[in-house]
Design a protein around this motif. Sequence first.
Motif, short mmCIF file in Angstrom:
data_model
loop_
_atom_site.label_atom_id
_atom_site.label_comp_id
_atom_site.label_asym_id
_atom_site.label_seq_id
_atom_site.Cartn_x
_atom_site.Cartn_y
_atom_site.Cartn_z
N PRO A 173 8.34 26.28 42.59
CA PRO A 173 9.49 25.44 42.23
C PRO A 173 10.28 25.99 41.05
CG PRO A 173 7.43 24.38 41.57
CD PRO A 173 7.06 25.60 42.33
N LEU A 226 12.06 18.57 43.75
CA LEU A 226 12.46 19.94 43.43
C LEU A 226 13.77 19.94 42.65
CD1 LEU A 226 11.59 22.89 44.03
CD2 LEU A 226 13.27 22.86 45.85
N GLU A 267 5.06 19.24 49.54
CA GLU A 267 5.75 20.53 49.69
C GLU A 267 5.63 21.12 51.09
OE1 GLU A 267 4.25 24.02 47.68
OE2 GLU A 267 2.34 23.06 47.29
#
Lengths: 384, 70, 527
Positions: C164, C331, C351
Amino acid sequence: MEAYAVLKVIWWLLLGVLFMGIGIMIGQDMGVGTSLRYLGRTDRERRAVLNMIGPHWDGNQVWFILGGGAIFAAFPTVYATLFSGLYIVMLLLLWSMIIRPLGFEYRSKLDSPRWRERWDWALFLSGFIPMLVFGTAIGNALRGFPFRFNEIMQSFYPHGFGFYTLFNPFSVLIGGGMAVALSLYQAGAMVSLRSEGLILARAKRMMRAAAVLAMVIFTIGGIWLSQLNGYAPSGTIDPAMPANPLASSAIMAKGAWLHNFFTHPALFIVPILVYIALLAGSWFTRRNRPQWAWWSGAIAWMATIGTLGAAMFPILAPSYVNIDQSLTVWNASSSPRTLAWMLGFALVFIPLILFYTGWAFRVMRGKIRPEDIAQRDKKGEESY
Amino acid sequence: MTTSELLRYAGWFALALLALAGAAILSYWAPWYFAWVVGTVMIILITAFAGALYERQAREQGAHGEDPLK
Amino acid sequence: MEPTQLVVDLSRWQFAITVLYHFLFVPLTIGLAVLIAAIETVYVVTGREIFRDMAKFWGKLFLINFALGVATGLTMEFQFGTNWSFYSYFVGDVFGAPLAIEGLMAFFLESTFVGLMFFGWDRLSRGKHLFVTYMVALGSNLSALWILIANGFMQAPSGARLDPFTMRLQLSSFANLIFNPDAQTKFVHTTAASYVLAAVFVCAVSAWYLLRKRHVELARRSFRMAAIFGLFASLAVITLGDASGFKDVGVQPPKIAAMEAMWHTEKAPAGLNLIAFPSSREQKNLWSLSVPWIGGMMLTHAFDKPIPGVFELEAQARRRIYNGIPALLALERLQKTPGDNRALTTFRQHEKDIGYAFLLQRYAPNVAKATPAQVERAARKTIPSVPVVFWAFHLMVYFGFTMLAFFVLATMFSLMRSEYRRRWFLRLSLWLLVLPYLTVELGWITAEMGRQPWTVYGILPTWLSASTHSVAYMIFSLAGFIGLYTVFIVIEIYLMRRAIIEGPATAPGKDDNTQALPTFVLKGGSA
């Protein structure tokens, strides 16, 4: 320094090695293409010249492909950002380079003067244009690019980036001119290693002219560069930062490209080496030492790329639209794991490549005279 | 046996061991890559054998005075 | 700000055209190099000079083809950067490595030794020259290996994790990247298919000579070797095709559903559609001919495992889209405040489905406010074009089996030494030449169209991957490529045809019983 920072620097150096490979090895073959119509006046002479690099041009060309692959693997942000920004230049480069393999393989397949004449021009274009574009692209790296990133790291060229922006006088005359001049020198050196008589005399004349031209361009380039806007990272610089261009800052200032030289005066040796190598090359050429002349040319290439690296470090691709987002060795590299694995492969395979390339040159060494080509045809042997 | 010969055999032996070790690792981690190595070598050998067999057949037929073109 | 749909489509067309064109030349390079190595092995072992002439002759054709393979490969190496900018940024850390290693390990090897292979006949001993030929073959095959490792990652991403802080996939395990089962099966499948293509090529050219009674000795030997080579290679292709399919059931179910035109999940073992006319709009097969049970057994290697159909997969995709939305929002928060630990936790939880949220972004730029209709649209997009994939796949399989049958006959006739008498069969061999080319291209179409709408399956959608070029740029480059490539193929076919008509360097008419004499004596005598 942290291991990650060391890896970044090593890959920056390896990228330099690849650029040198492109310059020396492909440059030499492209120079042969550019000067083919000068070095060889008759069809047989031209074929003799082509066959001097015939067994090697293909292997040499891989330096270019490897260069692309290595930038992708080691500095993916540069690969992603610049190649799309340089779209028109890349197309020009690719289209002209695509013609080259065909020029070699297909030119002498038909016994028609018109056919061969056309391919000779194709070889000229595919030698001259890629070298010019290669140099121009490097020139643009000194001028800066108009890119910026959004928050998810898509790159944009908000003002566009057209043909005329790319082909600015500095990039074409200095970058492109230097690349073409050095490639002609190296081509002459290669040909003088493997030729005699008329072709040899022409090659030597070309080398001397190219060496002078390169020195003139290099000098003008140095002066011009001191007047250009240079770039440098600013703020707190963490070489081991995660590779994210949004998290760094940079400044733009006139003459900043010379900053590294003035802080480390020892670096001035590198540009001086360009002159020494080219002068030595001319001297060796006059003294009939083609092997030494070839290596002098190689060193001139290394020193030229070395000068570029010394001026720019740690900047890779500056942006004049969003200066802070300029790409540097620190913010545009791959992850430590990728860099480490790639380094392992490079350490094993680059020496191996140099070893078998050397073997290939040794096997195919020797002079090629125009008469030999006729001999080969008679025997039904493969030749260009 | 001279020392140099002995060394040569030792070298070949080491190479064979290395190949075996490589095969063991490859076949565990990468069964299909391993299959490719074995398979391609096998295909090349069979193809080469087929070429050699042709020579033999041609000789035998030639002895019987047959000419394929007539 | 995002690339428009038209630009994405044009970029896809350009990639498809350049890669399919490149792949017209690559398989012949890969396969013929191996076959020439086998031929030269016979020469070195038996010392019969006709095998050297064979190696030289096929080498000449190899070189004409090789030039275009190299030339068009240049485009591919740079096209990710020029046209798929965000893709390159997003996966470069993982995807760039195999591409670079391909250059280091394979392409250098192949290209350096190819010069020696053609110009080194007089300068190298027999053994050394054979070694050089093997290095060319090895290099071209290793090239395929690294390219397919890269492609395998796009098909079944493994060995990487989304980071990220740099907003890209980063390598987490190099071993998982290179030993990716998808890459493994693809590599063997593709190289074996290349061997088949080369074998058909050699059979066809040899058949042409046999039909004209020219270079008979050379042609018959070549036909024999190519037939056997092709027979075993076809078996390998089919085995590996099966293995690929078996892997894909678990890895890329939408591709399998599209390949088999399976709209509903059937009771295991599922049937197999031999012929079907699927309609994407109506989401059903307008007409189909199917056999019960076989499909499930073939794909899952079991009696009791179902194959998920399109509707079930769309429902799964819908769930994954909803699960991916929090990851994307987290994110975005992390981009603004890198130290936000709550966001990081949320991101890590969701994710694995973030790609589905990227996909949704196409239809709902602000994913937090996506309507059920927008989610439904995105979910339907996760299924590739069923008609295209179904037909590409089925034709590939049918053509593959046709070639297997051909090689069985060719081997049989050659071993019986009667192939030169069966003129119908020789004519058939000649016409068969188009088939392997069509088949390998269909294979690419199946693999790549079947992966849509993703560039990296399940993670990065195609629409997000493209560079933000203008339409004018794209039309310019596409037109340039089409123009240039058309000229090239005309020249190459012309030269190839000419080289074949000219034939090997032995004197025409006379044949190889005089082979004790060096070939140049023959040529000198007839000139």
